[in-house]
Enzyme design. Structure first.
Site, PDB file in Angstrom:
ATOM      1  N   ASP A 132      -5.060  17.631 -14.649  1.00  0.00           N
ATOM      2  CA  ASP A 132      -3.699  17.650 -15.164  1.00  0.00           C
ATOM      3  C   ASP A 132      -2.928  18.738 -14.405  1.00  0.00           C
ATOM      4  OD1 ASP A 132      -1.374  17.518 -16.859  1.00  0.00           O
ATOM      5  OD2 ASP A 132      -2.619  16.778 -18.496  1.00  0.00           O
TER       6      ASP A 132
ATOM      7  N   ASN B 247       0.531  14.628 -11.194  1.00  0.00           N
ATOM      8  CA  ASN B 247       0.227  15.900 -11.848  1.00  0.00           C
ATOM      9  C   ASN B 247      -0.262  16.912 -10.807  1.00  0.00           C
ATOM     10  OD1 ASN B 247       0.504  16.606 -14.655  1.00  0.00           O
ATOM     11  ND2 ASN B 247      -0.737  14.814 -15.154  1.00  0.00           N
TER      12      ASN B 247
ATOM     13  N   GLU C 259       3.573  21.222 -21.871  1.00  0.00           N
ATOM     14  CA  GLU C 259       3.434  21.106 -20.410  1.00  0.00           C
ATOM     15  C   GLU C 259       4.374  22.098 -19.728  1.00  0.00           C
ATOM     16  OE1 GLU C 259       1.735  19.752 -18.137  1.00  0.00           O
ATOM     17  OE2 GLU C 259       0.789  17.886 -18.811  1.00  0.00           O
TER      18      GLU C 259
END
Length: 310
Positions: free
Chosen positions: A215, A154, A15
């Site tokens: 996301d 997100n 991430e």
């Protein structure tokens, strides 16, 4: 446009990628692996920094600092590291219960304030929120709650003209937008930027009929919003009005976040995940968790640096 495997060494949950223009390095985190990583993409080398006791916690997101080093959102607060692998100084403790909630997606705004959303891990209530920390000269670092009513925060990003803020609730399959006053740091006129269909009952990876949920995201120089669709195996390019402009399949089922980099900001980098995925999926797609890249036609916006007093 074709994805290339950039880092074949997989993360459990990659991430928060960003391209550091001065160091010419790509940074990202492995949340589940409790590591921060960086790569010289030209040499193909990768460095890994494990979060060690007493801070052996998940790094949800990171951002570069103007005066060097990183700002890091760990499960229990926001920290400052002056150097790679250096000591961690807590700037602000978390406002949430770290037993059920941790920091997740985040980055800096164009004025150098650090923002981070949270994830409520039981996922049975809308307890996640979005926070901002201002550590510029004359400000005492403190977390300020900016938005909430989410389960998995997100997709944080700002428009190219710095007048709109985007934030997604992955569990709700929705991306919201707000009018943002950069100077006053206020949000107004919350609205749905894009709503996606929910996961069909009984759906499993490999089945048709599901496009994933939003996301991590980034914005390009034309104001388009690029979002990784977790479990959808694709990255979407959305116009400033929320219309679908491009649908780019990814080599894995679970892309997590994109960022723009390279000297011309026309390389799109993509982190992915393998944590908790079915064994059959990992056998069929062993590159799950790797970092990918592709060249794109429109440059992205550069990373925003954290501004602090020293």
């Amino acid at each position: 446009m074709i994805w290339q495997t950039l880092v074949a060494q997989p993360s459990e949950l990659g991430e928060s990628p960003f391209w550091h223009p001065d160091e010419q390095l790509l940074y990202w985190v492995d949340i589940a692996g409790k590591k921060i990583k960086r790569s010289n993409v030209f040499m193909g080398t990768v460095e890994s920094w494990a979060m060690a006791a007493p801070h052996d916690l998940e790094p949800g997101c990171i951002a570069p600092a103007r005066s060097g080093g990183l700002v890091i959102a760990l499960r229990d607060g926001i920290y400052r590291a002056r150097t790679w692998g250096g000591a961690l100084e807590q700037l602000a403790g978390a406002a949430h219960d770290p037993r059920t909630t941790r920091f997740n997606d985040g980055k800096c705004d164009p004025l150098g304030r650090f923002w981070a959303g949270t994830i409520y891990e039981p996922r049975d209530a809308r307890e996640a929120a979005l926070y901002c920390l201002d550590s510029r000269a004359g400000h005492t670092p403190a977390l300020v709650r900016m938005a909430g009513d989410a389960t998995v925060g997100n997709g944080l990003a700002w428009s190219a003209d710095s007048r709109t803020l985007y934030w997604a609730d992955t569990t709700g399959h929705v991306i919201h937008a707000w009018d943002w006053d950069a100077t006053g740091n206020t949000l107004a006129r919350q609205r749905v930027f894009r709503q996606f269909p929910s996961k069909p009952p009984g759906w499993q990876a490999g089945m048709p009929g599901y496009g994933g949920r939003p996301d991590g995201a980034a914005v390009d120089s034309q104001g388009n919003y690029w979002v990784a669709m977790y479990e959808g195996g694709r990255v979407l390019k959305l116009s400033p009005g929320g219309e679908l402009l491009a649908d780019m399949p990814t080599p894995v089922v679970c892309p997590t976040m994109v960022c723009f980099g390279g000297d011309d900001l026309q390389t799109l980098y993509l982190t992915t995940a393998r944590q908790g995925r079915p064994a059959a999926e990992l056998e069929a797609l062993p590159q799950s968790g790797c970092v990918f890249s592709m060249r794109v036609d429109v440059p992205g916006l550069p990373v925003n640096f954290f501004a602090d007093a020293g």
